[in-house]
Design a protein around this motif. Sequence first.
Motif, mmCIF file in Angstrom:
data_model
loop_
_atom_site.group_PDB
_atom_site.id
_atom_site.type_symbol
_atom_site.label_atom_id
_atom_site.label_comp_id
_atom_site.label_asym_id
_atom_site.label_seq_id
_atom_site.Cartn_x
_atom_site.Cartn_y
_atom_site.Cartn_z
ATOM 1 N N LEU A 40 -2.477 2.084 2.498
ATOM 2 C CA LEU A 40 -2.940 1.611 3.569
ATOM 3 C C LEU A 40 -4.399 0.934 3.526
ATOM 4 C CD1 LEU A 40 -1.611 4.538 6.084
ATOM 5 C CD2 LEU A 40 -0.557 2.488 5.387
ATOM 6 N N SER A 138 -3.140 -3.847 10.100
ATOM 7 C CA SER A 138 -1.715 -4.770 9.801
ATOM 8 C C SER A 138 -1.625 -5.212 8.635
ATOM 9 C CB SER A 138 -1.718 -5.806 10.880
ATOM 10 O OG SER A 138 -2.710 -6.741 10.619
ATOM 11 N N SER A 140 -1.576 -3.577 6.153
ATOM 12 C CA SER A 140 -0.767 -2.265 5.628
ATOM 13 C C SER A 140 0.812 -2.432 5.552
ATOM 14 C CB SER A 140 -0.944 -1.061 6.296
ATOM 15 O OG SER A 140 -2.358 -0.706 6.052
ATOM 16 N N PHE A 141 1.360 -3.466 6.363
ATOM 17 C CA PHE A 141 2.680 -3.522 6.427
ATOM 18 C C PHE A 141 3.119 -4.961 5.537
ATOM 19 C CE2 PHE A 141 2.014 -4.804 10.869
ATOM 20 C CZ PHE A 141 1.814 -6.155 10.855
ATOM 21 N N THR A 200 8.368 -4.284 10.345
ATOM 22 C CA THR A 200 6.990 -3.980 10.898
ATOM 23 C C THR A 200 6.919 -2.853 11.874
ATOM 24 O OG1 THR A 200 6.834 -5.742 12.369
ATOM 25 C CG2 THR A 200 5.811 -5.939 10.185
ATOM 26 N N PHE A 203 5.720 1.019 11.160
ATOM 27 C CA PHE A 203 4.500 1.111 10.972
ATOM 28 C C PHE A 203 3.571 1.216 12.205
ATOM 29 C CE2 PHE A 203 6.118 -0.907 7.106
ATOM 30 C CZ PHE A 203 5.419 -0.464 6.287
ATOM 31 N N THR A 206 0.010 1.361 12.169
ATOM 32 C CA THR A 206 -0.894 0.062 11.808
ATOM 33 C C THR A 206 -0.529 -0.857 12.464
ATOM 34 O OG1 THR A 206 0.662 -0.178 9.842
ATOM 35 C CG2 THR A 206 -1.206 0.991 9.269
ATOM 36 N N ASP A 291 2.029 3.295 2.510
ATOM 37 C CA ASP A 291 2.711 3.123 3.595
ATOM 38 C C ASP A 291 3.949 3.931 3.667
ATOM 39 O OD1 ASP A 291 4.401 2.287 1.547
ATOM 40 O OD2 ASP A 291 4.245 0.162 2.039
ATOM 41 N N THR A 295 5.653 6.095 7.181
ATOM 42 C CA THR A 295 6.845 5.573 7.883
ATOM 43 C C THR A 295 7.842 6.300 7.533
ATOM 44 O OG1 THR A 295 7.334 4.506 5.893
ATOM 45 C CG2 THR A 295 5.943 3.167 7.825
#
Length: 296
Positions: A40, A138, A140-141, A200, A203, A206, A291, A295
Amino acid sequence: MSVTSTTVLEPHALETGRDVRLFARSNPCPNTSGLAPTYLQANLIILPSKYASDFRLLCARNPVPCPLIAESSNPGRWDSVRSHVPGLDGPAVLTDVDIRNDAPKYNVYKDSKLVKSGCLNIVEEWTDDHVAFIIGCSFSFESALARAGLTPLHTTLKRNVPMYRTTIPLSPAGVFTGSTFVVSMRPYRMSDIPRVRDITRVFSATHGEPLAWGWQAMEALGIEDIHSPQWGDAPIALDGTPLGRLSQYDDLVPVFWGCGVTPQEAVMRANLEGVAMAHSPGYMLLLDCKDSDITS
């Protein structure tokens, strides 16, 4: 890989969030998009403690642009955090950290005015009264998008993601009033947007799925010129063509997400007293959690 603060490596060889932090602590580092895939990345906002409760409320009321992951374990602590993510404690989020040094670049605000941009550390500005807040990013995704064959263009082109000030108001909280969303933008083909949304969406820590997409979204968000982001690099296609020139004959369209630069906008509009600090947009703090931790 074992990395110390004196290890000489190229940024693309850094494998973990800790690797990136230690590298950034004593080396010039590029924007962090694509570094340490699956770890992340986070935005930073650092405030005098008297504004901490109002800022937590701002995040609670605006979870899409301001998803709060963690904060300093106590005022003045730059080396430990407490988590706001259920099931994830502070050490799982971040250990072996110096928040004053471990983001590649910082911005400094005095009385809500930007007075330093892109500085390499904030050691001189940090006091025992400061509280650091860690906000989801973002970036992170992007690893998940890449694994699905949907690598963002700015990563392929080694550019910084474009970020735009919008006219969409934030829900106010205490001293934080009158501010608006900031959004990041990654172009995709219209046919890919359902998959981009699906990937996404999970997430939420994030920024989650896009807020808007397509050329008509610019008017709804109050963005006047796609080629003039307030932060980051102007968007281009793979062949270097400015993105807007494709709008009449190509299905590559802008896709907009909430952005963790939003709190910096909120600080500048809040007329806060004293010194506040933040990361420079695009130059994030890398965390120890991955991540899959947010999730699953």
